[in-house]
Design a protein around this motif. Structure first.
Motif, mmCIF file in Angstrom:
data_model
loop_
_atom_site.group_PDB
_atom_site.id
_atom_site.type_symbol
_atom_site.label_atom_id
_atom_site.label_comp_id
_atom_site.label_asym_id
_atom_site.label_seq_id
_atom_site.Cartn_x
_atom_site.Cartn_y
_atom_site.Cartn_z
ATOM 1 N N UNK A 99 0.742 -1.170 -0.018
ATOM 2 C CA UNK A 99 0.088 0.065 0.097
ATOM 3 C C UNK A 99 0.995 1.266 0.048
ATOM 4 N N UNK A 100 0.726 2.120 -0.797
ATOM 5 C CA UNK A 100 1.647 3.197 -1.273
ATOM 6 C C UNK A 100 0.700 4.468 -1.416
ATOM 7 N N UNK A 101 1.244 5.452 -1.157
ATOM 8 C CA UNK A 101 0.705 6.784 -1.884
ATOM 9 C C UNK A 101 1.461 7.667 -2.317
ATOM 10 N N UNK A 102 1.196 8.594 -3.071
ATOM 11 C CA UNK A 102 2.283 9.329 -3.969
ATOM 12 C C UNK A 102 2.702 10.618 -3.246
ATOM 13 N N UNK A 103 2.680 10.759 -1.845
ATOM 14 C CA UNK A 103 3.468 11.959 -1.339
ATOM 15 C C UNK A 103 2.496 12.924 -0.752
ATOM 16 N N UNK A 104 1.599 13.833 -1.496
ATOM 17 C CA UNK A 104 1.331 15.057 -1.275
ATOM 18 C C UNK A 104 -0.007 14.494 -0.520
ATOM 19 N N UNK A 105 -0.507 15.537 0.395
ATOM 20 C CA UNK A 105 -1.709 14.962 1.253
ATOM 21 C C UNK A 105 -2.501 16.649 1.348
ATOM 22 N N UNK A 106 -3.495 16.620 1.965
ATOM 23 C CA UNK A 106 -4.410 17.491 2.028
ATOM 24 C C UNK A 106 -3.881 18.467 3.199
ATOM 25 N N UNK A 107 -3.558 19.847 2.880
ATOM 26 C CA UNK A 107 -3.000 20.671 4.037
ATOM 27 C C UNK A 107 -4.378 21.161 5.082
ATOM 28 N N UNK A 115 8.528 1.513 -10.626
ATOM 29 C CA UNK A 115 7.621 2.544 -11.293
ATOM 30 C C UNK A 115 6.149 2.743 -10.843
ATOM 31 N N UNK A 116 5.917 3.757 -10.508
ATOM 32 C CA UNK A 116 4.444 4.375 -10.176
ATOM 33 C C UNK A 116 4.059 4.888 -11.182
ATOM 34 N N UNK A 117 2.956 4.088 -11.504
ATOM 35 C CA UNK A 117 2.127 4.241 -13.023
ATOM 36 C C UNK A 117 0.708 4.746 -12.593
ATOM 37 N N UNK A 126 6.205 -2.633 -9.881
ATOM 38 C CA UNK A 126 5.165 -1.516 -10.273
ATOM 39 C C UNK A 126 4.122 -1.119 -9.297
ATOM 40 N N UNK A 127 3.906 0.198 -9.082
ATOM 41 C CA UNK A 127 2.955 0.453 -8.120
ATOM 42 C C UNK A 127 1.822 1.008 -9.191
ATOM 43 N N UNK A 185 4.277 -6.198 -7.377
ATOM 44 C CA UNK A 185 2.961 -5.439 -7.853
ATOM 45 C C UNK A 185 2.469 -4.796 -6.443
ATOM 46 N N UNK A 186 2.271 -3.495 -6.398
ATOM 47 C CA UNK A 186 1.607 -2.806 -5.176
ATOM 48 C C UNK A 186 0.394 -1.811 -5.675
#
Length: 401
Positions: free
Chosen positions: A6-14, A293-295, A317-318, A361-362
């Motif tokens: 389980x990943x996320x791409x970095x930015x989250x709501x401020x 690779x995050x696609x 690959x994510x 895979x993720x």
């Protein structure tokens, strides 16, 4: 070690208080110290790290709370850069997707804190502090034994090259050719990554909208019609792959590297790039020496999973199958079937079983939730539900972090 299931791409709501204090600094000319930014930023990062931990994410980030835009201040901190103001449109490739979106009616360009190399680029340990500050802030809220899981997002080394017309990413006094320029860009990235490694970073995600533009017929046609360009558009892709490989060539084996092919997720959830990965997949997956690779695969704009047949056995690959543009929650079972379908194409290409392919895979949202501080048409509750869905799907498919 990254990538996790389980990943996320970095930015989250401020949070609103962080946005408010930054607006005060920007609009009223108050210093960060007078506005109390440091304490508010620290509290906000601590809260967002806990949110990620509570939801079961290992590769925690700062939420990019230290940044206004996803690329941060790293390039401003390199010695030799010159910030542009009201740059003439003639400097830019006007078929470059994010440049197109920023052209004003009077043919000026809003370059979004754009810089060029005004003189030779070098790295200054004293000046390059924003990434280090961000990493150390997150480390305060993570046990030292888990520092290696922390993920820092870093802008592609080609970010301030692709948008510019041939030879305009630097002054004639600085560099005589792209090759000279790329050599120094790679060196400053090597130095920046070495600095971060020394501080404990073991997981970097390069954010790269540009690589996705090579999938776009509009960009490719624009390139072909631009008589100023030297070489083909695929020569440029080769050059960027070489730039990446040089930039990460000195990293120790325990430093995980990944690249996110971002299709644009700007203010209001706007996208910039369309086109399947087919046209670049074999070259990119084979030649680019990152681990992962995050696609983006949240809509049909990215095409099908067939290009994953070219993913080498030593790379991951994510699959970005959950949208950060729309508040509606995806159907869990439908997304699980999509992940299995992606794994089947990987298995076909590498002569593996689905189970073997799934080990590489993720799953994640397709992009960040707030690549610009103003965020997208989602609430914090929507964000939590989306992240929880990612975690739930990962648990049901893999049963591991």
């Amino acid at each position: 070690m990254a990538p996790f299931r389980a990943e996320h791409m970095g930015s989250l709501l401020r949070p609103q208080n962080l946005l408010d204090v930054r607006e005060t600094i920007r609009e009223k000319g108050v210093s960060a110290e007078e506005a109390g930014l440091s304490a508010i930023e620290k509290e906000a990062v601590g809260n967002v790290v806990k949110l990620q931990q509570d939801l079961g994410f290992k590769a925690v980030t700062s939420g990019e709370y230290n940044r206004t835009r996803f690329w941060g201040l790293m390039w401003d901190e390199f010695q030799g850069t010159t910030r542009l103001q009201d740059a003439e449109a003639a400097m830019f490739r006007l078929y470059h997707p994010d440049v197109v979106s920023l052209i004003e009616k009077d043919r000026k360009v809003m370059p979004g804190d754009s810089v060029i190399a005004g003189s030779k680029l070098t790295h200054s340990t004293a000046k390059s502090e924003s990434n280090l500050h961000e990493l150390k802030l997150v480390q305060q809220f993570v046990p030292e034994s888990e520092w290696g899981n922390i993920k820092l997002t870093v802008i592609t080394p080609a970010w301030f090259h692709m948008r510019y017309k041939q030879g305009r990413a630097y002054t004639p006094e600085a560099y005589a050719s792209d090759a000279e320029y790329f050599k120094d860009v790679a060196k400053v990235y090597q130095d920046e990554l070495a600095l971060l490694y020394k501080a404990g970073l073991r997981n970097v995600q390069f954010d790269d909208p540009g690589l996705a533009y090579f999938c776009s017929d509009k960009f490719r046609d624009g390139w072909a019609a631009d008589s100023d360009n030297i070489g083909t558009v695929d020569d440029l892709l080769d050059a960027y792959i070489g730039l990446y490989n040089d930039s990460i060539s000195k990293l120790p084996a325990d430093f995980h590297t990944g690249v996110h092919l971002c299709r644009g997720n700007f203010i209001g959830g706007r996208h910039f790039a369309e086109g399947g990965y087919d046209i670049i997949a074999k070259k990119l997956f084979t030649d680019l020496k990152v681990n992962t690779f995050y696609l983006e695969y949240d809509t049909s704009r990215a095409g099908g999973f067939e290009p994953l047949k070219f993913l080498p056995k030593d790379k991951n690959v994510v699959i970005g199958a959950i949208s950060t543009k729309l508040p509606q929650l995806e159907d869990k079972e439908e997304i699980k079937q999509r992940i299995y379908k992606a794994a089947d194409f990987i298995a076909e290409g590498s002569g593996q079983t689905r189970e073997e392919a799934l080990k590489r895979v993720s799953i994640s949202p397709q992009c960040g939730f707030s690549t610009h501080e103003s965020g997208y048409p989602l609430s914090e509750d929507d964000e939590k539900k989306k992240l929880a869905l990612v975690r739930q799907i990962a648990d049901e498919i893999w049963g591991e972090p």
